[in-house]
Design a protein around this motif. Structure first.
Motif, PDB file in Angstrom:
ATOM      1  N   PRO A 109       0.811  -1.224   0.000  1.00  0.00           N
ATOM      2  CA  PRO A 109       0.000   0.000   0.000  1.00  0.00           C
ATOM      3  C   PRO A 109       0.842   1.271   0.000  1.00  0.00           C
ATOM      4  O   PRO A 109       0.427   2.300  -0.521  1.00  0.00           O
ATOM      5  N   ARG A 110       2.036   1.205   0.591  1.00  0.00           N
ATOM      6  CA  ARG A 110       2.975   2.330   0.571  1.00  0.00           C
ATOM      7  C   ARG A 110       4.392   1.793   0.691  1.00  0.00           C
ATOM      8  O   ARG A 110       4.607   0.671   1.140  1.00  0.00           O
ATOM      9  N   ALA A 111       5.352   2.598   0.296  1.00  0.00           N
ATOM     10  CA  ALA A 111       6.763   2.177   0.358  1.00  0.00           C
ATOM     11  C   ALA A 111       7.204   2.075   1.815  1.00  0.00           C
ATOM     12  O   ALA A 111       6.820   2.904   2.647  1.00  0.00           O
ATOM     13  N   PRO A 112       8.003   1.081   2.147  1.00  0.00           N
ATOM     14  CA  PRO A 112       8.490   0.933   3.521  1.00  0.00           C
ATOM     15  C   PRO A 112       9.360   2.115   3.938  1.00  0.00           C
ATOM     16  O   PRO A 112      10.205   2.573   3.178  1.00  0.00           O
ATOM     17  N   ASP A 113       9.131   2.606   5.146  1.00  0.00           N
ATOM     18  CA  ASP A 113       9.903   3.708   5.712  1.00  0.00           C
ATOM     19  C   ASP A 113       9.969   3.508   7.216  1.00  0.00           C
ATOM     20  O   ASP A 113       8.963   3.635   7.908  1.00  0.00           O
ATOM     21  N   GLU A 114      11.149   3.189   7.714  1.00  0.00           N
ATOM     22  CA  GLU A 114      11.321   2.883   9.131  1.00  0.00           C
ATOM     23  C   GLU A 114      10.944   4.050  10.032  1.00  0.00           C
ATOM     24  O   GLU A 114      10.414   3.867  11.115  1.00  0.00           O
ATOM     25  N   SER A 115      11.227   5.268   9.602  1.00  0.00           N
ATOM     26  CA  SER A 115      11.017   6.436  10.453  1.00  0.00           C
ATOM     27  C   SER A 115       9.542   6.833  10.559  1.00  0.00           C
ATOM     28  O   SER A 115       9.166   7.563  11.457  1.00  0.00           O
ATOM     29  N   ASP A 116       8.711   6.355   9.652  1.00  0.00           N
ATOM     30  CA  ASP A 116       7.312   6.767   9.652  1.00  0.00           C
ATOM     31  C   ASP A 116       6.397   5.571   9.407  1.00  0.00           C
ATOM     32  O   ASP A 116       5.494   5.622   8.587  1.00  0.00           O
ATOM     33  N   TRP A 117       6.621   4.464  10.114  1.00  0.00           N
ATOM     34  CA  TRP A 117       5.823   3.276   9.847  1.00  0.00           C
ATOM     35  C   TRP A 117       4.626   3.152  10.774  1.00  0.00           C
ATOM     36  O   TRP A 117       3.548   2.771  10.368  1.00  0.00           O
ATOM     37  N   GLY A 118       4.792   3.448  12.065  1.00  0.00           N
ATOM     38  CA  GLY A 118       3.692   3.271  13.008  1.00  0.00           C
ATOM     39  C   GLY A 118       3.567   1.823  13.413  1.00  0.00           C
ATOM     40  O   GLY A 118       4.542   1.072  13.423  1.00  0.00           O
ATOM     41  N   ASP A 119       2.350   1.429  13.759  1.00  0.00           N
ATOM     42  CA  ASP A 119       2.104   0.050  14.165  1.00  0.00           C
ATOM     43  C   ASP A 119       1.961  -0.848  12.948  1.00  0.00           C
ATOM     44  O   ASP A 119       2.573  -0.614  11.924  1.00  0.00           O
ATOM     45  N   GLU A 120       1.124  -1.836  13.055  1.00  0.00           N
ATOM     46  CA  GLU A 120       0.928  -2.778  11.961  1.00  0.00           C
ATOM     47  C   GLU A 120       0.131  -2.163  10.817  1.00  0.00           C
ATOM     48  O   GLU A 120      -0.730  -1.311  11.020  1.00  0.00           O
ATOM     49  N   LEU A 121       0.436  -2.620   9.633  1.00  0.00           N
ATOM     50  CA  LEU A 121      -0.319  -2.264   8.443  1.00  0.00           C
ATOM     51  C   LEU A 121      -0.944  -3.555   7.928  1.00  0.00           C
ATOM     52  O   LEU A 121      -0.241  -4.539   7.705  1.00  0.00           O
ATOM     53  N   GLU A 122      -2.251  -3.570   7.759  1.00  0.00           N
ATOM     54  CA  GLU A 122      -2.953  -4.753   7.274  1.00  0.00           C
ATOM     55  C   GLU A 122      -3.596  -4.431   5.935  1.00  0.00           C
ATOM     56  O   GLU A 122      -4.231  -3.387   5.774  1.00  0.00           O
ATOM     57  N   PHE A 123      -3.430  -5.345   4.973  1.00  0.00           N
ATOM     58  CA  PHE A 123      -4.030  -5.163   3.656  1.00  0.00           C
ATOM     59  C   PHE A 123      -4.288  -6.522   3.029  1.00  0.00           C
ATOM     60  O   PHE A 123      -3.822  -7.544   3.521  1.00  0.00           O
ATOM     61  N   LYS A 124      -5.071  -6.534   1.949  1.00  0.00           N
ATOM     62  CA  LYS A 124      -5.420  -7.775   1.260  1.00  0.00           C
ATOM     63  C   LYS A 124      -4.814  -7.785  -0.131  1.00  0.00           C
ATOM     64  O   LYS A 124      -4.707  -6.753  -0.778  1.00  0.00           O
ATOM     65  N   ILE A 125      -4.442  -8.993  -0.557  1.00  0.00           N
ATOM     66  CA  ILE A 125      -4.068  -9.202  -1.952  1.00  0.00           C
ATOM     67  C   ILE A 125      -4.922 -10.351  -2.485  1.00  0.00           C
ATOM     68  O   ILE A 125      -5.247 -11.284  -1.752  1.00  0.00           O
ATOM     69  N   ARG A 126      -5.295 -10.258  -3.721  1.00  0.00           N
ATOM     70  CA  ARG A 126      -6.161 -11.259  -4.335  1.00  0.00           C
ATOM     71  C   ARG A 126      -5.302 -12.289  -5.054  1.00  0.00           C
ATOM     72  O   ARG A 126      -4.376 -11.943  -5.768  1.00  0.00           O
ATOM     73  N   GLY A 127      -5.628 -13.562  -4.831  1.00  0.00           N
ATOM     74  CA  GLY A 127      -4.887 -14.642  -5.470  1.00  0.00           C
ATOM     75  C   GLY A 127      -5.818 -15.685  -6.041  1.00  0.00           C
ATOM     76  O   GLY A 127      -7.044 -15.569  -5.948  1.00  0.00           O
TER      77      GLY A 127
END
Length: 119
Positions: A50-68
């Protein structure tokens, strides 16, 4: 502006027919910008975060879905300060047991985890 690169490790848990057990298959993980590539023997999985990884501005968990092909997979991504790495877990959305389908870690080249041997 250059694209941020991360390397890492991935594990896919393959269900064994006629058994309740699963077989872990080790692979690799590469993240370039928002694009994640998980490579395993004989197969691979690619998707956009959903967004590029950034250690300084990540926050808690990010949850998302991908379709397979087997339905939606819920992916939970978080950052572990002590390891200087991101960790992820993927499970089929309607899966009743607690066994993940995928686990992965990715990190920058200067992370202590980069000293671990690659497969």
């Amino acid at each position: 502006m250059s694209v941020t690169e991360f390397d890492g490790f991935a594990t896919m848990f393959m269900r064994m027919p006629m058994s309740a057990s699963s077989l872990p298959i080790q692979g690799s993980c590469v993240v370039s910008g928002r694009r994640m590539c998980l490579r395993f023997p004989f197969t691979g999985i690619e998707f956009d975060l959903p967004r590029a990884p950034d250690e300084s501005d990540w926050g808690d968990e990010l949850e998302f879905k991908i379709r397979g092909a087997c339905g939606d997979m819920v992916v939970v991504l978080s950052y572990v300060d002590e390891l200087q790495a991101f960790k992820g877990l993927g499970k089929l959305e309607n899966q009743e047991d607690d066994v993940p389908l995928l686990t992965f870690f990715f990190f920058r080249p200067e992370s202590p985890l980069s000293f671990l041997p690659k497969i």
